[in-house]
Design a protein around this motif. Structure first.
Motif, PDB file in Angstrom:
ATOM      1  N   CYS A 134     -25.222   0.394  26.194  1.00  0.00           N
ATOM      2  CA  CYS A 134     -24.372   0.103  25.037  1.00  0.00           C
ATOM      3  C   CYS A 134     -22.912   0.412  25.349  1.00  0.00           C
ATOM      4  O   CYS A 134     -22.009  -0.341  24.957  1.00  0.00           O
ATOM      5  N   ILE A 135     -22.671   1.504  26.065  1.00  0.00           N
ATOM      6  CA  ILE A 135     -21.296   1.878  26.423  1.00  0.00           C
ATOM      7  C   ILE A 135     -20.689   0.825  27.342  1.00  0.00           C
ATOM      8  O   ILE A 135     -19.544   0.402  27.154  1.00  0.00           O
ATOM      9  N   VAL A 136     -21.462   0.380  28.340  1.00  0.00           N
ATOM     10  CA  VAL A 136     -20.972  -0.655  29.251  1.00  0.00           C
ATOM     11  C   VAL A 136     -20.719  -1.953  28.491  1.00  0.00           C
ATOM     12  O   VAL A 136     -19.693  -2.619  28.696  1.00  0.00           O
ATOM     13  N   PHE A 137     -21.633  -2.321  27.608  1.00  0.00           N
ATOM     14  CA  PHE A 137     -21.461  -3.526  26.804  1.00  0.00           C
ATOM     15  C   PHE A 137     -20.193  -3.438  25.953  1.00  0.00           C
ATOM     16  O   PHE A 137     -19.395  -4.381  25.900  1.00  0.00           O
ATOM     17  N   LEU A 138     -19.992  -2.303  25.282  1.00  0.00           N
ATOM     18  CA  LEU A 138     -18.802  -2.130  24.444  1.00  0.00           C
ATOM     19  C   LEU A 138     -17.523  -2.138  25.274  1.00  0.00           C
ATOM     20  O   LEU A 138     -16.502  -2.677  24.842  1.00  0.00           O
ATOM     21  N   ALA A 139     -17.568  -1.546  26.463  1.00  0.00           N
ATOM     22  CA  ALA A 139     -16.385  -1.541  27.329  1.00  0.00           C
ATOM     23  C   ALA A 139     -16.004  -2.960  27.734  1.00  0.00           C
ATOM     24  O   ALA A 139     -14.824  -3.337  27.701  1.00  0.00           O
ATOM     25  N   ASN A 140     -16.990  -3.760  28.118  1.00  0.00           N
ATOM     26  CA  ASN A 140     -16.712  -5.149  28.485  1.00  0.00           C
ATOM     27  C   ASN A 140     -16.250  -5.970  27.289  1.00  0.00           C
ATOM     28  O   ASN A 140     -15.367  -6.826  27.409  1.00  0.00           O
ATOM     29  N   LEU A 141     -16.818  -5.707  26.130  1.00  0.00           N
ATOM     30  CA  LEU A 141     -16.403  -6.402  24.912  1.00  0.00           C
ATOM     31  C   LEU A 141     -14.952  -6.055  24.574  1.00  0.00           C
ATOM     32  O   LEU A 141     -14.146  -6.942  24.255  1.00  0.00           O
ATOM     33  N   CYS A 142     -14.608  -4.786  24.678  1.00  0.00           N
ATOM     34  CA  CYS A 142     -13.223  -4.365  24.407  1.00  0.00           C
ATOM     35  C   CYS A 142     -12.257  -4.959  25.419  1.00  0.00           C
ATOM     36  O   CYS A 142     -11.134  -5.327  25.073  1.00  0.00           O
ATOM     37  N   PHE A 143     -12.688  -5.069  26.687  1.00  0.00           N
ATOM     38  CA  PHE A 143     -11.836  -5.681  27.698  1.00  0.00           C
ATOM     39  C   PHE A 143     -11.575  -7.145  27.353  1.00  0.00           C
ATOM     40  O   PHE A 143     -10.454  -7.635  27.479  1.00  0.00           O
ATOM     41  N   SER A 144     -12.605  -7.833  26.876  1.00  0.00           N
ATOM     42  CA  SER A 144     -12.429  -9.227  26.472  1.00  0.00           C
ATOM     43  C   SER A 144     -11.513  -9.338  25.260  1.00  0.00           C
ATOM     44  O   SER A 144     -10.665 -10.232  25.196  1.00  0.00           O
ATOM     45  N   PHE A 145     -11.693  -8.444  24.297  1.00  0.00           N
ATOM     46  CA  PHE A 145     -10.816  -8.455  23.119  1.00  0.00           C
ATOM     47  C   PHE A 145      -9.368  -8.170  23.503  1.00  0.00           C
ATOM     48  O   PHE A 145      -8.452  -8.702  22.904  1.00  0.00           O
ATOM     49  N   ARG A 146      -9.170  -7.329  24.523  1.00  0.00           N
ATOM     50  CA  ARG A 146      -7.801  -7.065  24.986  1.00  0.00           C
ATOM     51  C   ARG A 146      -7.164  -8.353  25.490  1.00  0.00           C
ATOM     52  O   ARG A 146      -6.018  -8.658  25.181  1.00  0.00           O
ATOM     53  N   GLY A 147      -7.924  -9.129  26.246  1.00  0.00           N
ATOM     54  CA  GLY A 147      -7.396 -10.390  26.751  1.00  0.00           C
ATOM     55  C   GLY A 147      -7.072 -11.360  25.627  1.00  0.00           C
ATOM     56  O   GLY A 147      -6.021 -12.003  25.628  1.00  0.00           O
ATOM     57  N   LEU A 148      -7.966 -11.454  24.651  1.00  0.00           N
ATOM     58  CA  LEU A 148      -7.702 -12.338  23.511  1.00  0.00           C
ATOM     59  C   LEU A 148      -6.496 -11.860  22.700  1.00  0.00           C
ATOM     60  O   LEU A 148      -5.653 -12.657  22.286  1.00  0.00           O
ATOM     61  N   HIS A 149      -6.412 -10.559  22.493  1.00  0.00           N
ATOM     62  CA  HIS A 149      -5.280 -10.008  21.739  1.00  0.00           C
ATOM     63  C   HIS A 149      -3.969 -10.235  22.484  1.00  0.00           C
ATOM     64  O   HIS A 149      -2.948 -10.556  21.875  1.00  0.00           O
ATOM     65  N   GLN A 150      -4.011 -10.094  23.801  1.00  0.00           N
ATOM     66  CA  GLN A 150      -2.800 -10.323  24.590  1.00  0.00           C
ATOM     67  C   GLN A 150      -2.351 -11.775  24.486  1.00  0.00           C
ATOM     68  O   GLN A 150      -1.154 -12.054  24.353  1.00  0.00           O
ATOM     69  N   LYS A 151      -3.291 -12.710  24.548  1.00  0.00           N
ATOM     70  CA  LYS A 151      -2.930 -14.121  24.410  1.00  0.00           C
ATOM     71  C   LYS A 151      -2.349 -14.407  23.028  1.00  0.00           C
ATOM     72  O   LYS A 151      -1.374 -15.134  22.887  1.00  0.00           O
ATOM     73  N   LEU A 152      -2.938 -13.818  21.995  1.00  0.00           N
ATOM     74  CA  LEU A 152      -2.426 -13.978  20.641  1.00  0.00           C
ATOM     75  C   LEU A 152      -1.027 -13.383  20.528  1.00  0.00           C
ATOM     76  O   LEU A 152      -0.125 -13.979  19.931  1.00  0.00           O
ATOM     77  N   PHE A 153      -0.835 -12.215  21.118  1.00  0.00           N
ATOM     78  CA  PHE A 153       0.476 -11.565  21.103  1.00  0.00           C
ATOM     79  C   PHE A 153       1.515 -12.419  21.814  1.00  0.00           C
ATOM     80  O   PHE A 153       2.637 -12.591  21.339  1.00  0.00           O
ATOM     81  N   ARG A 154       1.139 -12.975  22.971  1.00  0.00           N
ATOM     82  CA  ARG A 154       2.076 -13.809  23.743  1.00  0.00           C
ATOM     83  C   ARG A 154       2.414 -15.105  23.005  1.00  0.00           C
ATOM     84  O   ARG A 154       3.505 -15.635  23.155  1.00  0.00           O
TER      85      ARG A 154
END
Length: 146
Positions: free
Chosen positions: A4-24
């Motif tokens: 679950c921790i690994v899954f959440l870490a990868n999910l958060c990493f993906s959300f970071r990428g999406l958030h960065q694109k939205l921010f840009r």
């Protein structure tokens, strides 16, 4: 639990990428450059992680301090550990900065595909560097990670 921790870490990493694109798409690069954007993301991550990390490892930290206070740790061992921590920090920051820079130039889907290839590359290279044999079960795990 660890899955679950690994899954959440990868999910958060993906959300970071999406958030960065939205921010840009909202704020151009001229307002906040990639280095400052990455610095702020790491700063927020450290702040969010510090309290659970200290609470979760408090007994481990107290034992480590007792061990160090008994002078069982030599200065050479301490310097080696600090050097490994420094190299790890520089490598992690370099990876995240390059990821941030690449994400500004390609789509999120392409970035995710490159990240999968990076993961396989990291597994294979570390196995070679540390002289580990890769079993058929591990090959299956590497295949699933793609």
């Amino acid at each position: 639990t660890s899955s679950c921790i690994v899954f959440l870490a990868n999910l958060c990493f993906s959300f970071r990428g999406l958030h960065q694109k939205l921010f840009r798409s909202t704020f151009p690069v001229t307002i906040v450059d990639d280095l400052n954007l990455q610095y702020r993301m790491q700063q927020i991550g450290c702040l969010l992680l510090s309290i659970p990390a200290v609470l979760g490892t408090s007994s481990l930290l107290s034992r480590a301090l007792q061990y160090f206070s008994m002078e069982r740790v030599t200065i050479r061992l301490l310097l080696r550990y600090l050097m490994l921590c420094l190299v790890n920090g520089v490598a992690f920051a370099s990876y995240n900065l390059s990821s941030t820079t690449i994400l500004t130039r390609i789509s999120v889907v392409h970035h995710a595909a490159l990240n999968c290839i990076r993961r396989v590359f990291a597994i294979v290279v570390t196995s070679i560097v540390f002289g580990l044999q890769i079993t058929f079960l591990q090959i299956g795990g590497i295949t699933v990670s793609v």
